[in-house]
Every structure is written in structure tokens, then in C-alpha cells.
Write an enzyme that holds these catalytic residues in place. Structure first.
Site, PDB file in Angstrom:
ATOM      1  CG  ASN A  34     -12.444  -0.505   3.387  1.00 64.15           C
ATOM      2  OD1 ASN A  34     -12.882  -0.999   4.662  1.00 64.15           O
ATOM      3  ND2 ASN A  34     -11.233  -0.006   3.209  1.00 64.15           N
ATOM      4  CG  HIS A  92      -6.856  -2.751   2.894  1.00 65.12           C
ATOM      5  ND1 HIS A  92      -6.014  -1.720   2.799  1.00 65.12           N
ATOM      6  CD2 HIS A  92      -7.938  -2.332   2.324  1.00 65.12           C
ATOM      7  CE1 HIS A  92      -6.767  -0.688   1.742  1.00 65.12           C
ATOM      8  NE2 HIS A  92      -8.132  -1.303   1.772  1.00 65.12           N
ATOM      9  CG  HIS A 131      -8.391  -2.859  -2.445  1.00 67.40           C
ATOM     10  ND1 HIS A 131      -9.556  -2.098  -3.244  1.00 67.40           N
ATOM     11  CD2 HIS A 131      -8.312  -2.110  -1.535  1.00 67.40           C
ATOM     12  CE1 HIS A 131      -9.533  -1.067  -2.587  1.00 67.40           C
ATOM     13  NE2 HIS A 131      -8.868  -1.090  -1.512  1.00 67.40           N
ATOM     14  N   GLY A 164     -14.901   3.376   3.185  1.00 66.38           N
ATOM     15  CA  GLY A 164     -13.499   3.960   2.706  1.00 66.38           C
ATOM     16  C   GLY A 164     -13.329   3.251   1.429  1.00 66.38           C
ATOM     17  CD  GLN A 165     -14.710  -0.716  -3.140  1.00 67.28           C
ATOM     18  OE1 GLN A 165     -15.804  -0.932  -2.495  1.00 67.28           O
ATOM     19  NE2 GLN A 165     -14.172  -1.434  -4.171  1.00 67.28           N
ATOM     20  CG  ASP A 204      -2.125   0.986   1.218  1.00 69.44           C
ATOM     21  OD1 ASP A 204      -1.495   2.375   1.233  1.00 69.44           O
ATOM     22  OD2 ASP A 204      -3.271   0.527   0.923  1.00 69.44           O
ATOM     23  CB  ILE A 205       1.167   4.286  -1.888  1.00 69.58           C
ATOM     24  CG1 ILE A 205      -0.308   4.813  -2.268  1.00 69.58           C
ATOM     25  CG2 ILE A 205       1.605   3.461  -3.412  1.00 69.58           C
ATOM     26  CD1 ILE A 205      -0.525   5.791  -3.520  1.00 69.58           C
TER      27      ILE A 205
END
Length: 114
Positions: free
Chosen positions: A87, A102, A100, A93-94, A30-31
């Protein structure tokens, strides 16, 4: 989908730090990490959210979860514990509408998460 960020990562049009890949799943860092280990696991095929992933009916959800566990093992967080979060929808919060998971770990995770 041509405008999907994660589809572009799968197609190698956008760089990502890939940590795991199988025939049907891809995992990358994750960035904006929220834990020492924060990896996103996606199906290579475009699926919008967790509901669609569950409805795929072809073992895709199983493949994504197996990939998430493989990432946890590879990252060294499987024994101490890790969290898998999907999400689904903007209110949850998507922000990228390609499902995906997390994978979070490497520290104590509190509950409720927020």
C-alpha cells in the site's frame, strides 16, 4: 527514524513475532491478520513507500521480494499461491510510512480485494 514504529521493531525496541530475517529485511506477523498467513516484510533501512523502495537502486526491492517469497515458502503457502501487497499512500491504506509488503495466504483470496 526515531518515531517510526517499524524502525523501532528493527531496533528491537518494540516486540514483534519475527518469522524471517536477512541482512537487509525483516518479516513479522501482522497484529491484525486478514488471512491465515499474514506477514509483513520490511527493509531494515527506513524507506517510506514502494516508490522510494523502487528508486533505491541498490537491490533493496529485490531483497524485500526475495524475503517475501522465503516467508511464503516457510509458511507453506508458496505452492498453493499467495499475495504480496504494497500500500503506497494514505488513500491506499498505508498507515505506517515505512514500506512493507503484506504476504497473505492460506485461503482463497478474492479479486478485487476491496
Amino acid at each position: 527514524m526515531s518515531d517510526c514504529l517499524f524502525c523501532k521493531i528493527v531496533a528491537k525496541e518494540i516486540p514483534a513475532t519475527v518469522v524471517y530475517e536477512s541482512d537487509r529485511a525483516l518479516a513479522f506477523r501482522d497484529i491484525n491478520p486478514q488471512a491465515p498467513t499474514h506477514v509483513l516484510v520490511i527493509p531494515k533501512a527506513h524507506v517510506a513507500n514502494a516508490v522510494e523502495l523502487a528508486g533505491a537502486g541498490d537491490g533493496l526491492a529485490d531483497d524485500v521480494l526475495k524475503a517475501a517469497h522465503a516467508v511464503a515458502e516457510q509458511e507453506g503457502v508458496s505452492e498453493g499461491g499467495y499475495r504480496i501487497v504494497f500500500n503506497t499512500g494514505a488513500d491506499a491504506g498505508q498507515t505506517v510510512f515505512h514500506v512493507h509488503a503484506h504476504v497473505l495466504g492460506g485461503r482463497s483470496l478474492t479479486w478485487p480485494p476491496g
